[in-house]
Design an enzyme around this catalytic site. Structure first.
Site, PDB file in Angstrom:
ATOM      1  N   ASP A   1      14.852  -5.385   5.755  1.00  0.00           N
ATOM      2  CA  ASP A   1      14.250  -4.323   6.570  1.00  0.00           C
ATOM      3  C   ASP A   1      15.311  -3.806   7.532  1.00  0.00           C
ATOM      4  O   ASP A   1      15.756  -4.537   8.417  1.00  0.00           O
ATOM      5  CB  ASP A   1      13.052  -4.903   7.325  1.00  0.00           C
ATOM      6  CG  ASP A   1      12.300  -3.854   8.149  1.00  0.00           C
ATOM      7  OD1 ASP A   1      12.774  -2.694   8.253  1.00  0.00           O
ATOM      8  OD2 ASP A   1      11.240  -4.195   8.695  1.00  0.00           O
TER       9      ASP A   1
ATOM     10  N   ARG B   1       8.166  12.915   5.155  1.00  0.00           N
ATOM     11  CA  ARG B   1       7.776  11.748   4.378  1.00  0.00           C
ATOM     12  C   ARG B   1       8.919  11.259   3.485  1.00  0.00           C
ATOM     13  O   ARG B   1       9.119  10.053   3.326  1.00  0.00           O
ATOM     14  CB  ARG B   1       6.553  12.087   3.523  1.00  0.00           C
ATOM     15  CG  ARG B   1       6.032  10.943   2.699  1.00  0.00           C
ATOM     16  CD  ARG B   1       5.533   9.789   3.547  1.00  0.00           C
ATOM     17  NE  ARG B   1       4.732   8.845   2.778  1.00  0.00           N
ATOM     18  CZ  ARG B   1       4.110   7.794   3.288  1.00  0.00           C
ATOM     19  NH1 ARG B   1       4.206   7.539   4.589  1.00  0.00           N
ATOM     20  NH2 ARG B   1       3.391   6.995   2.542  1.00  0.00           N
TER      21      ARG B   1
ATOM     22  N   HIS C   1      11.455  -2.422   4.773  1.00  0.00           N
ATOM     23  CA  HIS C   1      10.372  -2.379   5.754  1.00  0.00           C
ATOM     24  C   HIS C   1       9.006  -2.480   5.073  1.00  0.00           C
ATOM     25  O   HIS C   1       8.081  -3.089   5.602  1.00  0.00           O
ATOM     26  CB  HIS C   1      10.479  -1.069   6.540  1.00  0.00           C
ATOM     27  CG  HIS C   1       9.548  -0.981   7.703  1.00  0.00           C
ATOM     28  ND1 HIS C   1       9.563  -1.885   8.739  1.00  0.00           N
ATOM     29  CD2 HIS C   1       8.560  -0.091   7.992  1.00  0.00           C
ATOM     30  CE1 HIS C   1       8.627  -1.545   9.620  1.00  0.00           C
ATOM     31  NE2 HIS C   1       8.005  -0.474   9.188  1.00  0.00           N
ATOM     32  N   ASP C   2       8.906  -1.895   3.894  1.00  0.00           N
ATOM     33  CA  ASP C   2       7.648  -1.924   3.135  1.00  0.00           C
ATOM     34  C   ASP C   2       7.195  -3.329   2.765  1.00  0.00           C
ATOM     35  O   ASP C   2       6.049  -3.509   2.319  1.00  0.00           O
ATOM     36  CB  ASP C   2       7.808  -1.115   1.832  1.00  0.00           C
ATOM     37  CG  ASP C   2       7.286   0.311   1.998  1.00  0.00           C
ATOM     38  OD1 ASP C   2       6.781   0.641   3.085  1.00  0.00           O
ATOM     39  OD2 ASP C   2       7.382   1.083   1.023  1.00  0.00           O
TER      40      ASP C   2
ATOM     41  N   SER D   1       4.647  -3.214  11.560  1.00  0.00           N
ATOM     42  CA  SER D   1       5.340  -2.020  12.041  1.00  0.00           C
ATOM     43  C   SER D   1       4.685  -1.510  13.336  1.00  0.00           C
ATOM     44  O   SER D   1       4.525  -2.284  14.285  1.00  0.00           O
ATOM     45  CB  SER D   1       5.334  -0.962  10.932  1.00  0.00           C
ATOM     46  OG  SER D   1       6.199   0.091  11.226  1.00  0.00           O
TER      47      SER D   1
END
Lengths: 380, 380
Positions: free
Chosen positions: A320, A225, A353-354, A155
């Site tokens: 992602d 968040r 994405h994680d 990232s």
């Protein structure tokens, strides 16, 4: 070798003080600063086996191992780093650093401004990826590392790896750019701006100088968040994990938690808001927005990368949607156009994405085999 | 005919008072309520040419025309409704209604609770799509409409059209379900919950009873709308329109507007926060979350739709990622499995979810030809 994976064990953070002024992309000058970092493994006699781990938005220098045997969680990339792990500390000397502007010990908005004796707050300058790379290069000087065997990041961390290859071509043998993008899209910036507005409009933010007010903009940071988390997970992954599952089995017709996904997001937000610094969050999202190495080269990424001497591993994940495979392919195409050596892996994963923090086997295997080759080049 | 499109001209809203109690899905009972509505065109003698327009999250009963010649904007779907337009008011009697719980004249959180003489606020019950359909059926009774020639809606409006076909099979000849979904995904719910948390955590929200506090939760509603807007536009569409364009031509290294997309989103948020009711926003997002007609039928949408007597037009847009074409295909597959007549149009568009309000020619043509057929069936 994967059967004998071990932890790096008990680790300790270190500090490096830099007394020489740092001129930033913004024009601001930081007269002095501290970088917090950790190392694992041994630097070889030739000083050729060092690997830099660059962190993403909410990361830090504590990348692997534990500070105490009873520490609840190990460093954030412990799954990837250790004896026998893909980033093998029997072969590599691994360095993790908390970026300048962070909130884990390096100088940042929540640290003391030596000139005033109070927290920097709104007075801390905004950072860019090239600024970070410059400070990481100074840390490398301090550690006696002329050239990294690899600079690795996911990232925002991948952006730093890419920038390293451009700004210090002779100091990077391999750049591993994972789940990243050559620049943010309008949609990426839009999500960041909503997160920022949530923080900036929290009455407890006090223009960034909440430290003196005995206040914390928890509400804004929590929203930021929660929103971030949606973009880290995939639609399908979220569907598989939470779907429309209800907390109490039936609709309650109120604004308390009804769906499990609400419970998950709110608790992620609450946890984060208690431990992370709101100004650092703002600063990190701006560094993301600003990142655009092609800009100074007529928007030609291949031209920007032409000076690189590194070899590249670029990795993306199919689900992602924050930085989709298409964004990684843009990097790969530019590298090919610039006549660079590049390996590209597009990993089938539902982790969104994680996924760069997860252990999807094809991803782990790719990292392992690529880094084994890097080690073999060194004779490590 | 498209060359002679005209406006419905000057229109006026009407009110219908309902004094009989309304039992809601939540178990709450509303003793009486008002529905605000508008009509365009003429109801034919056989009362067979009525069309109901159901609105989405921020919509209302003012669907076409202007209240005054100098009104800045016409009704929200004026492009689609009028003499010679796809929903042709020379043929159809068109009814627009502000949903119960709305903030445009129908009873809702911001209207006066007759029992207290003060704004309902937190005391107004939560609504579901079946609740709305029930109130719309009562309005149809009042207007002498036994059966709608068509019930039409986009997004949350499409869910109402679908629900109509299930709850009042004999009262719907055609259901036009546009840019909709058979139920929300975990990701959809997650976005809604972040928006709700932004409003609920705004100190000016006062638990929903801000009307008495001379306060408005503008900040939370602004964030909710900014976030919503990202999900209404496509990544590509946003990229084409805004890209990484800067407001002042260069980075300013501060948290003011830097990118044009930030300026756009913030101004959309500001405008909305000044005119929309925060409680209505919350209530609308909950109605979206609750919608799941298959739930009462063992999660079998085809089973839920078996009772429908309507014919269906289902429309989706390729770049809509809020309710992607896949979600519309789920509806179509269930309709086919339930042996219903359905026309499906998947429209190539870069306008994202908002495309249902736009005039992409293949979409307009599909609506026009489908509704022409509906009119011909009536001999209208």
């Amino acid at each position: 070798m994967s059967n004998t994976e071990q932890s790096v064990g008990i680790v300790a953070a270190q500090s490096a003080e830099f007394a020489s002024a740092l001129e930033l992309c913004s024009g601001s000058v930081l007269p002095s600063y501290t970088l917090k970092y950790e190392t694992y493994g041994e630097l070889n006699a030739a000083r050729t086996n060092a690997v830099l781990i660059c962190h993403a938005l909410s990361g830090h220098h504590h990348v692997a191992g534990r500070y105490h045997p009873d520490e609840k969680s190990p460093g954030w990339w412990d799954s990837m780093i250790g004896p026998g792990k893909p980033i093998d500390t029997r072969r590599f000397f691994v360095v993790g650093v908390n970026n300048l502007g962070g909130c884990h010990g390096s100088s940042g908005p929540s640290s003391l401004n030596p000139a005033t004796g109070r927290a920097w707050g709104s007075g801390f300058p905004l950072m860019t990826v090239p600024d970070w790379v410059k400070t990481q290069a100074r840390l490398a000087d301090r550690l006696g590392i002329d050239r990294w065997a690899a600079v690795i990041g996911g990232s925002l961390g991948g952006m730093q790896a890419l920038q390293w290859s451009i700004d210090f071509p002779e100091r990077v043998a391999h750049a591993l750019v994972i789940a990243s993008a050559p620049k943010l899209s309008a949609q990426n910036i839009a999500f960041n701006d909503v997160a920022r507005q949530a923080i900036l409009s929290d009455p407890d933010f006090h223009g960034g100088d909440f430290y003196q007010q005995n206040a914390l903009p928890r509400s804004g940071l929590r929203l930021a968040r929660m929103l971030g988390h949606i973009t880290y997970l995939s639609d399908d992954g979220m569907g598989e994990k939470f779907g429309r599952m209800l907390r109490s089995g039936e609709f309650r017709y109120c604004y308390d938690v009804e769906f499990e996904i609400e419970s998950y997001l709110r608790s992620q937000g609450d946890k984060f808001a208690n431990v992370f610094d709101a100004n650092t969050y703002l600063l990190m999202t701006k560094a993301l927005d600003y990142f655009d190495p092609a800009q100074a080269h007529g928007d030609d990424l291949a031209l920007a990368l032409r000076r690189a001497q590194a070899q590249f591993l670029v990795v993306s994940f199919t689900s992602d949607w924050r930085f989709s495979p298409q964004r990684s392919r843009e990097i790969v195409q530019a590298l090919i156009a610039a006549d660079k050596k590049v390996v590209y892996g597009e990993i089938e994963s539902s982790h969104g994405h994680d996924a760069f923090l997860m252990l999807d086997p094809p991803y782990v295997n790719l990292m392992r085999s690529y880094l084994r080759r890097v080690a073999e080049e060194l004779g490590a």
